[in-house]
Design an enzyme around this catalytic site. Structure first.
Site, PDB file in Angstrom:
ATOM      1  N   TYR A   1      13.950 -27.803 -11.122  1.00  0.00           N
ATOM      2  CA  TYR A   1      14.308 -26.556 -10.441  1.00  0.00           C
ATOM      3  C   TYR A   1      15.310 -26.819  -9.330  1.00  0.00           C
ATOM      4  O   TYR A   1      15.559 -27.959  -8.955  1.00  0.00           O
ATOM      5  CB  TYR A   1      13.054 -25.858  -9.909  1.00  0.00           C
ATOM      6  CG  TYR A   1      12.457 -26.432  -8.644  1.00  0.00           C
ATOM      7  CD1 TYR A   1      11.776 -27.652  -8.654  1.00  0.00           C
ATOM      8  CD2 TYR A   1      12.568 -25.769  -7.425  1.00  0.00           C
ATOM      9  CE1 TYR A   1      11.215 -28.174  -7.497  1.00  0.00           C
ATOM     10  CE2 TYR A   1      12.003 -26.285  -6.258  1.00  0.00           C
ATOM     11  CZ  TYR A   1      11.334 -27.492  -6.299  1.00  0.00           C
ATOM     12  OH  TYR A   1      10.791 -28.004  -5.146  1.00  0.00           O
TER      13      TYR A   1
ATOM     14  N   LYS B   1      14.134 -33.430  -9.249  1.00  0.00           N
ATOM     15  CA  LYS B   1      13.517 -32.228  -8.646  1.00  0.00           C
ATOM     16  C   LYS B   1      12.651 -31.497  -9.680  1.00  0.00           C
ATOM     17  O   LYS B   1      13.025 -30.449 -10.203  1.00  0.00           O
ATOM     18  CB  LYS B   1      14.601 -31.318  -8.066  1.00  0.00           C
ATOM     19  CG  LYS B   1      14.055 -30.302  -7.070  1.00  0.00           C
ATOM     20  CD  LYS B   1      15.165 -29.729  -6.226  1.00  0.00           C
ATOM     21  CE  LYS B   1      14.728 -28.560  -5.362  1.00  0.00           C
ATOM     22  NZ  LYS B   1      13.707 -28.890  -4.380  1.00  0.00           N
TER      23      LYS B   1
HETATM   24  N1  PDD Z   1      12.540 -28.035  -1.415  1.00  0.00           N
HETATM   25  N2  PDD Z   1      12.292 -32.973  -0.194  1.00  0.00           N
HETATM   26  C1  PDD Z   1      11.490 -32.217  -0.963  1.00  0.00           C
HETATM   27  C2  PDD Z   1      10.232 -32.817  -1.474  1.00  0.00           C
HETATM   28  C3  PDD Z   1      11.851 -30.886  -1.282  1.00  0.00           C
HETATM   29  O1  PDD Z   1      11.049 -30.148  -2.067  1.00  0.00           O
HETATM   30  C4  PDD Z   1      13.051 -30.355  -0.754  1.00  0.00           C
HETATM   31  C5  PDD Z   1      13.513 -28.960  -1.068  1.00  0.00           C
HETATM   32  C6  PDD Z   1      13.848 -31.174   0.071  1.00  0.00           C
HETATM   33  C7  PDD Z   1      15.149 -30.699   0.660  1.00  0.00           C
HETATM   34  O2  PDD Z   1      16.158 -30.580  -0.325  1.00  0.00           O
HETATM   35  P1  PDD Z   1      17.329 -29.514  -0.183  1.00  0.00           P
HETATM   36  O3  PDD Z   1      18.001 -29.788   1.129  1.00  0.00           O
HETATM   37  O4  PDD Z   1      18.197 -29.802  -1.325  1.00  0.00           O
HETATM   38  O5  PDD Z   1      16.698 -28.142  -0.207  1.00  0.00           O
HETATM   39  C8  PDD Z   1      13.442 -32.482   0.310  1.00  0.00           C
HETATM   40  C9  PDD Z   1      12.917 -26.683  -1.782  1.00  0.00           C
HETATM   41  C10 PDD Z   1      13.646 -25.950  -0.722  1.00  0.00           C
HETATM   42  C11 PDD Z   1      11.689 -25.948  -2.308  1.00  0.00           C
HETATM   43  O6  PDD Z   1      10.933 -26.573  -3.031  1.00  0.00           O
HETATM   44  O7  PDD Z   1      11.513 -24.759  -2.032  1.00  0.00           O
END
Ligand code: PDD
Length: 286
Positions: free
Chosen positions: A33, A150
């Site tokens: 995702y 992710k």
């Molecule tokens: N989460 N680390 C984890 C485990 C995350 O799930 C996320 C993002 C990040 C930050 O990544 P980015 O800057 O690309 O959003 C780091 C998203 C926002 C979510 O699961 O809603």
């Protein structure tokens, strides 16, 4: 009001959108995702999210559901259809369904499932939580070893948020072999004597799109950045701390496991980085 969502080529009212019960995203968490923020009706760092999506798909030998241009068009159409000024676009790609449950991947001609929906978040940029800062607790990191992909395996991060809530905190930082990996849904940083410290990229953490932009902006602003392992104890002794994510941008952290950082209020570096990030990313939003 019902949202318009996207499922496999169709724009539908949310209550009419369905996915098979045999979908591997549902049965096996066989899915990846992305979450892209929207400010002023425009997408923040769409390119970064599209590149990471491709990487996640490649790492899992999963087919691309469509081209990057088509993905952008879907994002834009949903933002417009749902009148999103500030909010998020959630995108999920699964390995699809071949109509049964089997651990073995389905044949290559099985179509991936592509789902997108929007979340309206008025006040996302001017979030009052950024003015008070977040309290975090530490928990053991017991996730699988490919956190750079992710995937939708978010049960443990959800449990972590619940542990934080129970402890009267806002979020949890995860710790493995004595060192902080990341927050449940964000990357983690502390600041000591003007230097920003964060864990280096590896398979242990998600390669945050916001992390990449914020570190670049910090260096452009002549701030010092060091990528290395750090412990909870070291972060507790810091002047300030913060997290980054697409859903909260730069979020100051004011307390770790009950220990207040500095004066217990958002620090100047986190506050400045949040301002710079919002300002700069709006300039390149599409
Ligand atoms: N989460 N680390 C984890 C485990 C995350 O799930 C996320 C993002 C990040 C930050 O990544 P980015 O800057 O690309 O959003 C780091 C998203 C926002 C979510 O699961 O809603």
């Amino acid at each position: 009001m019902s949202r318009t969502v996207y499922v496999n080529g169709e724009y539908l009212p949310e209550e009419e959108a369905t996915v098979s019960i045999f979908d591997r995203g549902f049965l096996m968490a066989d899915a990846v995702y992305e979450v892209t923020s929207v400010l002023g009706g425009k997408l923040i760092d769409f390119e970064g999210h599209a590149v990471r999506l491709k990487r996640s798909l490649d790492e899992l030998d999963m087919a691309e559901p469509c081209s990057k241009d088509e993905l952008l068009a879907i994002h834009r159409k949903l933002v417009e259809a749902n009148g999103i000024d500030e909010g998020l676009v959630y995108l999920q790609v699964t390995r699809g369904s071949d109509g049964d449950r089997d651990f073995v991947f389905p044949s290559e001609d099985t179509k991936p499932t592509l789902v997108l929906f929007t979340q309206s978040k008025p006040g996302l940029a001017d979030n009052p939580a950024a003015k008070t800062g977040a309290k975090v607790i530490s928990i053991e990191d017991i996730r699988w070893g490919r956190r750079d992909i992710k995937t939708v395996q978010l049960l443990y991060p959800s449990m972590g948020k619940m542990m934080a809530k129970k402890a009267g905190a806002d979020d949890a930082w995860m710790v493995e072999d004595g060192y902080v990996t990341e927050g449940t849904s964000n990357n983690a940083y502390f600041v000591k004597d003007g230097k920003i410290v964060t864990r280096p990229l590896s398979t242990d953490i998600l390669h945050g799109i916001t992390r990449k932009a914020v570190l670049r902006m910090a260096e452009e602003a002549q701030m010092q950045v060091e990528e290395r392992l750090f412990t909870i104890e070291e972060a507790q002794g810091a002047d300030e701390a913060f997290t980054t994510s697409a859903s909260a941008f730069v979020m100051p952290v004011v307390e770790i496991d009950g220990v207040a950082l500095g004066d217990g209020v958002p620090g100047p570096i986190a506050t400045r980085l949040r301002e710079i990030y919002l300002e700069e990313s709006l300039k390149t939003a599409i």
